[in-house]
Write an enzyme that holds these catalytic residues in place. Sequence first.
Site, short mmCIF file in Angstrom:
data_model
loop_
_atom_site.label_atom_id
_atom_site.label_comp_id
_atom_site.label_asym_id
_atom_site.label_seq_id
_atom_site.Cartn_x
_atom_site.Cartn_y
_atom_site.Cartn_z
N TRP A 358 31.71 6.37 -6.98
CA TRP A 358 32.19 4.99 -6.95
C TRP A 358 33.68 4.92 -7.24
O TRP A 358 34.25 3.82 -7.27
CB TRP A 358 31.41 4.14 -7.96
CG TRP A 358 31.81 4.35 -9.40
CD1 TRP A 358 32.04 5.53 -10.03
CD2 TRP A 358 32.01 3.34 -10.40
NE1 TRP A 358 32.37 5.33 -11.35
CE2 TRP A 358 32.35 3.99 -11.60
CE3 TRP A 358 31.93 1.95 -10.40
CZ2 TRP A 358 32.62 3.31 -12.78
CZ3 TRP A 358 32.19 1.26 -11.58
CH2 TRP A 358 32.53 1.93 -12.75
N ASP A 359 34.33 6.07 -7.43
CA ASP A 359 35.75 6.08 -7.79
C ASP A 359 36.61 5.37 -6.77
O ASP A 359 37.74 4.97 -7.07
CB ASP A 359 36.23 7.52 -7.98
CG ASP A 359 35.47 8.25 -9.07
OD1 ASP A 359 34.24 8.34 -8.96
OD2 ASP A 359 36.10 8.74 -10.03
N GLU A 497 26.98 5.83 -18.64
CA GLU A 497 26.48 7.19 -18.38
C GLU A 497 25.90 7.89 -19.60
O GLU A 497 25.13 8.85 -19.44
CB GLU A 497 27.55 8.08 -17.73
CG GLU A 497 27.95 7.63 -16.33
CD GLU A 497 28.85 8.63 -15.62
OE1 GLU A 497 29.33 9.58 -16.28
OE2 GLU A 497 29.07 8.47 -14.41
N LYS A 617 30.36 6.43 -22.99
CA LYS A 617 31.32 7.35 -22.41
C LYS A 617 32.56 6.61 -21.93
O LYS A 617 33.69 7.07 -22.09
CB LYS A 617 30.68 8.09 -21.24
CG LYS A 617 31.62 9.01 -20.48
CD LYS A 617 30.92 9.66 -19.29
CE LYS A 617 31.86 10.53 -18.48
NZ LYS A 617 31.18 11.15 -17.31
N GLN A 618 32.34 5.44 -21.32
CA GLN A 618 33.43 4.70 -20.71
C GLN A 618 33.07 3.23 -20.65
O GLN A 618 31.95 2.84 -20.98
CB GLN A 618 33.72 5.23 -19.31
CG GLN A 618 32.53 5.15 -18.37
CD GLN A 618 32.75 5.90 -17.07
OE1 GLN A 618 33.86 6.27 -16.73
NE2 GLN A 618 31.67 6.13 -16.35
#
Length: 817
Positions: A358-359, A497, A617-618
């Site tokens: 998805w970047d 994640e 994680k983010q």
Amino acid sequence: MFDPEFTLEYTTFDADEEGLREAMTSTGNGYFCTRGTAEWEDMGEVHYPGTYSHGCYNRETTIMGGRPVLNEDLVNLPNWLVLKMRIEGEDAIRLSNVEILSYRHIYDIRTATVMRKIRFRDRKGRETTLHSRRFVSMAHRHQSGLSWTITPENWSGRIELVSALDGRMTNRAVARYRELEGRHLDPVSPRTFSADTIALKVQTRQSDIYIAQAARTQVFYEGEQDCLDVERDLYQMEDYIQQVLAFDVTQGTPVRVEKLVAMFTARDDAITEPLAAAGRHVVRYPGFDEAYAEHEAAWDELWDICDIRVPREPRVQMLLRLHVAHVLQVCSRHTARHDAGVPARGLNGEAYRGHVFWDELYVYPFLDLRMPDVTRGLIGYRYRRLGEAQAAARDAGYDGAMFPWQSGSDGTEETQTVHLNPLSGQWDPDLSRNQRHVSAAIFYNVWRYYQATDDFDFLADFGAELMLEIARFWSSIARYNPERDRYEIHGVMGPDEFHERYPDVEAAGLNNNAYTNVMVAWIAGKALDVLERLSASRQTALRARLRVTDEELETWSEMTTKMYVPFHDGVISQFEGYEDLEELDWDHYRQKYGNIQRMDRILRAEGKDPNRYKVSKQADAVMLFFLFDFNELQPLFARLGYDVDRALAVRTVEYYDQRTSHGSTLSFLTYAGVLAAFDPESSWERFMVALESDVSDLQGGTTKEGIHMGVMAGTLDLVQRYYVGARIYGGALMFRPRLMDRLDGVSFSMRYRGTPLRVRIVGDKLTVLAEVEGFRVPVRVGVADNIVELGAGASHVFHIPPVPAAPAAPDHHELPA
């Protein structure tokens, strides 16, 4: 003398850092890319030659513990770099067998050219200067070249140069993948096309892609155009071919060596087959200097479109330009002509096996407003794999299109079912394929592209179909809960994640991930909007072909008002039940481990389950404030029946910032974007971390496996969309500048709905100029309530109003359930 704002330079050789430097000094053109490895070095623990091209994937099986493990990789293609020097018949010169007297490894960002200037003393006391220069042509997608200038400083004698094409390459760049099968190439044949031209053809073992390279190597006295008549000796195997060029040199007299290379694959158009095409092209190539001049001119054109000037911040200036160069090496106009997605780690490494994630959500915004034809081509990668996404949805019991978390050659799911934890050495289950939000990102990308370009033909022919099928998927995965009178989505993962399931629960996935649910509410409404924009005949045809019923449209309409969004303690809950998780002793882990970005691996190595803790994680829920302005979010929440205020962003961001390890480079980027509105100093700190993350390898060894496309493109987008504040509302390109103390003097070009614009900020004035050359249509631009229409050659100077104070963030704020 090199321009410091366009130069990355290393003045000493460091074996421990060479892998990182090879990734950072790669040369590419959007068709293929080659790591910045020295031509005279072989693959080993220090050096890793790698060449990669869009779409050249191969699938192999590894037997692990009696269990077959299938993986698809972006293949490390034949090494075209090989050029080695032997003096008086002795061993080939390598940095490990000579005394380095001076060393410069230079990357010219302006042209993505890698150079090395080395002066060395060999074991016989001979001192030699070698200047190497290398490029992959931005003017001609199949062309690359390297040039050596050799000067014998205190000796005369005979030199032998080994010029080769090496098809024996394997995929071994990522240590944690080395237990998996890395052989992807089978030999086909070597060949010569002329006395100075060798060629090699190989084939991927499973995907049957032919790859061919042809190399023309010539020697010149410096400053002369006629090549020397050198002695040549040929040696070839099935997967390797070399020429040895022998000639005499004289003390103090430089000689120049030129190696021009052509590369083709069976995926190229307008060829009969790759080997013949490579040979035909390379013999027609001009000399190195002429080929390089064409390459340089092509880059000059790109910089006119893509440069971002930040005159007050020299380090920021250099890094932004470095990121521009790397983005364009992967996504250029050559890419638009190819069936290519955006590999999350670019084309200069093997991390994530070269897969498309998805970047692209972070990559497209920069391209949309500069080279929209490239974005259109990249979206085409998804459209051509719509059939596989539809099949995946059907197989899972859903309607519409369910795109894979990791995509490669054909659009099937490439995500592993197990993942190696390097801290514990154990293979843990990998449930990340449940990140269905990749489909939401694709929908978002299509819409933002349409906003930026007004490309109605694309929307009608391709975009609408993609968007409608994604909306259908979400409406089929959502379930109506009559007790809440809300739609819910169960069994998915958000961007975080670290959380794959609930603690002590076998079933994978989580319920009502807030990011996913809010995105779905937006998607449902936007899909209806898109359908209404189509002509009556196109609506009818598309609905008939996709079998979209009135009942489905009614469901989509209901989902815009009844999607469930969880809250707790006045913030958006990352997912339902998040508030019941345990808090983590962050100070303990920081003191014990130092770098805690991958807290999931740390916890698992200690025998603990990351799913049990409030650790991310983010950015996850915070992503909503990154993708949407409050002016978009507030009415979206209002339709859902949630009365939110501007302080919701402050509360939510601050809450999760304390519970996020930032294990992804994208996390610093996301937080920098959302913090720009109410904590500019913290935003700038995160921005600088994101800028430095690859060049300084802040994740401790990951960048050598491939640059991070999302963070590189995302830093460019941060400047345009969050600091200069360029967003599209109601058909107008609006600016809301922030952080002007650091960005005073910022300027860049944009292309909005086909019309080229120049944007510049000086003091409290923002100037927008619509250029005459390339002008397409008048465009509306504005700051605050001041909106003007610009015709060809027109400009307007806007006064930038003071940035309002950030909203207060009380500890608790009740929100409706």
